[in-house]
Design a protein around this motif. Sequence first.
Motif, PDB file in Angstrom:
ATOM      1  N   GLU A 169     -47.447  -1.842 -50.720  1.00 42.02           N
ATOM      2  CA  GLU A 169     -47.580  -3.288 -50.030  1.00 42.02           C
ATOM      3  C   GLU A 169     -46.187  -3.377 -49.072  1.00 42.02           C
ATOM      4  O   GLU A 169     -45.721  -4.330 -49.586  1.00 42.02           O
ATOM      5  CB  GLU A 169     -47.642  -4.049 -50.867  1.00 42.02           C
ATOM      6  N   PRO A 170     -45.861  -2.620 -48.399  1.00 43.84           N
ATOM      7  CA  PRO A 170     -44.600  -2.755 -47.318  1.00 43.84           C
ATOM      8  C   PRO A 170     -44.853  -3.981 -46.464  1.00 43.84           C
ATOM      9  O   PRO A 170     -45.836  -4.237 -45.719  1.00 43.84           O
ATOM     10  CB  PRO A 170     -44.712  -1.366 -46.446  1.00 43.84           C
ATOM     11  N   GLN A 171     -43.714  -4.803 -46.550  1.00 46.13           N
ATOM     12  CA  GLN A 171     -43.598  -5.835 -45.664  1.00 46.13           C
ATOM     13  C   GLN A 171     -42.465  -5.777 -44.755  1.00 46.13           C
ATOM     14  O   GLN A 171     -42.631  -4.957 -43.915  1.00 46.13           O
ATOM     15  CB  GLN A 171     -43.261  -7.153 -46.763  1.00 46.13           C
ATOM     16  N   GLU A 172     -41.366  -6.645 -44.854  1.00 47.40           N
ATOM     17  CA  GLU A 172     -40.366  -6.755 -43.878  1.00 47.40           C
ATOM     18  C   GLU A 172     -39.384  -5.430 -43.965  1.00 47.40           C
ATOM     19  O   GLU A 172     -39.450  -4.761 -44.963  1.00 47.40           O
ATOM     20  CB  GLU A 172     -39.612  -7.871 -44.203  1.00 47.40           C
ATOM     21  N   SER A 230     -35.148 -12.445 -49.463  1.00 45.83           N
ATOM     22  CA  SER A 230     -35.985 -13.902 -49.378  1.00 45.83           C
ATOM     23  C   SER A 230     -37.280 -13.531 -49.914  1.00 45.83           C
ATOM     24  O   SER A 230     -37.814 -12.600 -49.746  1.00 45.83           O
ATOM     25  CB  SER A 230     -35.863 -14.901 -48.446  1.00 45.83           C
ATOM     26  N   GLY A 231     -37.895 -14.639 -50.845  1.00 44.99           N
ATOM     27  CA  GLY A 231     -39.262 -14.704 -51.351  1.00 44.99           C
ATOM     28  C   GLY A 231     -39.930 -15.950 -51.406  1.00 44.99           C
ATOM     29  O   GLY A 231     -39.831 -16.661 -50.333  1.00 44.99           O
ATOM     30  N   ASN A 232     -40.795 -16.136 -52.540  1.00 45.57           N
ATOM     31  CA  ASN A 232     -41.711 -17.369 -52.612  1.00 45.57           C
ATOM     32  C   ASN A 232     -40.910 -18.366 -53.258  1.00 45.57           C
ATOM     33  O   ASN A 232     -41.829 -19.284 -53.711  1.00 45.57           O
ATOM     34  CB  ASN A 232     -42.988 -16.759 -53.261  1.00 45.57           C
ATOM     35  N   LYS A 267     -44.494  -5.526 -55.771  1.00 42.07           N
ATOM     36  CA  LYS A 267     -43.350  -4.933 -56.794  1.00 42.07           C
ATOM     37  C   LYS A 267     -42.016  -5.538 -56.906  1.00 42.07           C
ATOM     38  O   LYS A 267     -41.203  -5.041 -57.611  1.00 42.07           O
ATOM     39  CB  LYS A 267     -43.024  -3.361 -56.232  1.00 42.07           C
ATOM     40  N   ARG A 268     -42.039  -6.550 -55.901  1.00 39.28           N
ATOM     41  CA  ARG A 268     -40.628  -7.239 -55.736  1.00 39.28           C
ATOM     42  C   ARG A 268     -39.382  -6.357 -55.758  1.00 39.28           C
ATOM     43  O   ARG A 268     -38.442  -6.544 -56.061  1.00 39.28           O
ATOM     44  CB  ARG A 268     -40.357  -8.183 -56.981  1.00 39.28           C
ATOM     45  N   ASP A 325     -34.274  -4.251 -57.475  1.00 34.59           N
ATOM     46  CA  ASP A 325     -35.117  -5.060 -58.112  1.00 34.59           C
ATOM     47  C   ASP A 325     -34.541  -6.521 -57.577  1.00 34.59           C
ATOM     48  O   ASP A 325     -33.484  -6.748 -57.892  1.00 34.59           O
ATOM     49  CB  ASP A 325     -35.248  -4.911 -59.739  1.00 34.59           C
ATOM     50  N   THR A 326     -35.612  -7.483 -57.195  1.00 37.66           N
ATOM     51  CA  THR A 326     -34.781  -8.656 -56.772  1.00 37.66           C
ATOM     52  C   THR A 326     -35.378  -9.871 -57.696  1.00 37.66           C
ATOM     53  O   THR A 326     -34.545 -10.976 -57.572  1.00 37.66           O
ATOM     54  CB  THR A 326     -35.459  -8.956 -55.504  1.00 37.66           C
ATOM     55  N   GLY A 327     -36.259  -9.684 -58.528  1.00 36.03           N
ATOM     56  CA  GLY A 327     -36.553 -10.827 -59.597  1.00 36.03           C
ATOM     57  C   GLY A 327     -37.394 -11.907 -58.806  1.00 36.03           C
ATOM     58  O   GLY A 327     -37.847 -13.009 -59.581  1.00 36.03           O
ATOM     59  N   TYR A 328     -38.017 -11.761 -57.438  1.00 40.91           N
ATOM     60  CA  TYR A 328     -38.753 -12.779 -56.903  1.00 40.91           C
ATOM     61  C   TYR A 328     -40.025 -12.623 -57.508  1.00 40.91           C
ATOM     62  O   TYR A 328     -40.516 -11.561 -58.090  1.00 40.91           O
ATOM     63  CB  TYR A 328     -38.838 -12.625 -55.576  1.00 40.91           C
ATOM     64  N   GLY A 329     -40.503 -13.713 -57.625  1.00 37.76           N
ATOM     65  CA  GLY A 329     -42.234 -13.662 -57.837  1.00 37.76           C
ATOM     66  C   GLY A 329     -43.039 -12.711 -56.753  1.00 37.76           C
ATOM     67  O   GLY A 329     -43.853 -12.092 -57.235  1.00 37.76           O
TER      68      GLY A 329
END
Length: 579
Positions: free
Chosen positions: A527-530, A320-322, A546-547, A300-304
């Motif tokens: 929702e797979p991203q990078e 990295s996130g938003n 899901k961050r 878990d990363t805590g990004y929005g």
Amino acid sequence: MDARTSAQDVMRCDLCEIEVVQMHCDTCLVNLCKACVGEHFSADLSKPHKIVHFKDKKSTLIHPRCTSHDEETCEMFCTQCDVPICTICLASDQHLGHKLARVLEIRDKKRDNLVKKQTELKEKIYPNYQDNASDVQNRMSQLEKGYGDLSTAITKHGEHWHREIDKLVKKLKAEVDEMKNTQLQTLQKHLDKINKTMSDIEEEIKSVDSVLESTDISSLFSLSSTLDEYRKLPKKITVSIPKFIPKKLQADQLFSLKTISLKSDEHDDSMKTTQKSPEAGSSPPVKQLLDEPETVTTIDTGYGELYNVACLSDEEIWTSGNDNTMKLYSINQGSLLKSITTKSGNKPSDIAVTKSGDLVYAADRTVNIVKNEKIEEVIRLQKWIPQGVCSTSSGDLLVIMLSVDEKQTKVVRYSGSTEKQTIQFDDKRKPLYSSGPYYRYITENRNLDICVSDSEARAVVVVNQAGKLRFRYSGYTFTPKNKPFYPRGITTDSQSHILTSDYYNECVHIIDQDGQFLRKIDCGLREPQELCTDTNDNLFVVQYGKRQVMKIKVVWDTKRNFSYMGHYQNMHTFVPVSI
């Protein structure tokens, strides 16, 4: 016959070369007849010649010659200098105060040691090697039998498939024949009816002709016309031939070999062999893809909203996130280790890690590198916006960028801040990449191909090192979702496989270096991203909403090297596919 050269002749005296050998000088190692013994003595009176019967030769010990006095033999041994010495050396000051021993005493000790070593070699070591050689031969025999059984099983399964296919073909042909016969019978009945009507018409024509030719008027009145009946033509029967639709079947759906690792016993730590790392050899160890990839852990990363991930090591990942922070996490602990804020204060569009372990990120119109927690601007663009960045095996940076007016996309290779190469068009001057503000990520394959995931083009675009188009991968149809292919993140592994996330179908595609689909990974992804991979080819997938970052085990822990005293060998289990 020449007595001196005949192969059947007895051994002759070394001096006269005529008489048969009877004596031997153990001092000079010369064979003598009795008549020549005196001549041998008188030839060199300085030596203490020891004459023995020929059968007793070598019974006299030969003392070593002194290294300092050529004519002297050594009867003493200097244990401090570890050399034999003669009486002249003993009388000099060279070995004054040194501990001395008799040569014969040292000889006895050394001989005893050699006897012990010889005994150990004969009675322990050599028999052990014999046992080990026998064991290896037995294992080779077992391998020959095992692989023979494996080949037989494959052959039998192939024969089984051939029989089943032959049965299926026979059944299909029988069905085809039955359908053909049914349709032919229907057509034949219809033809018979038409022929019967035609025969009736012919009779009707004859009757009318007869009446027309007759002078009997009554026959004309008695003739009834059936023209209206014949005017109504028979219906046409349309037949259709069934269409043969072969089902596509991959070869590995018929047969598969599952790689397993067998570890042999370590007999002796002193005899271990050294294995090279994958980078040291010309090719990496072959790794088998798991039939069912396994989820190892989630972080878990805590990004929005979570966008990007890059492996720093097998224990740590950058994310990295938003927002404007890039966070370093421990993979095993799932704990935050470090945070770095972007220089501009805006969120990064992509992150990467160099070979030396430095963090690289793209933000706004710059590409930056973080060294010792200090941010250095490496590239500043004027009319372009960086979307994706990766560090190559040669230390260059590859950046995929979009023009400010969002009408062009290109890949640029940089050495430091210097632009070395631009990749934008194919051989026909058509754009390789789509335009517009969509997701694009970039990576370099082990074979130095440049791989780009182009979301708007719904494709993975792969060019070689020179920028020539190799192929486009446009996805693979899945069920039950079966949504349009929408690639986002992209990475590669040690086997030059290309892995790309499919956002809408919520899975990861694995394709080979030539663009052939191998398999998919879902593992409940959302929702797979990078994506990124570590040195063991474990896959890390960003789950956007899901961050979380999910670590997935993709390959077997298989080592290809095999040596006699340990390590691993590749074996295969034949997995037949039942019908």
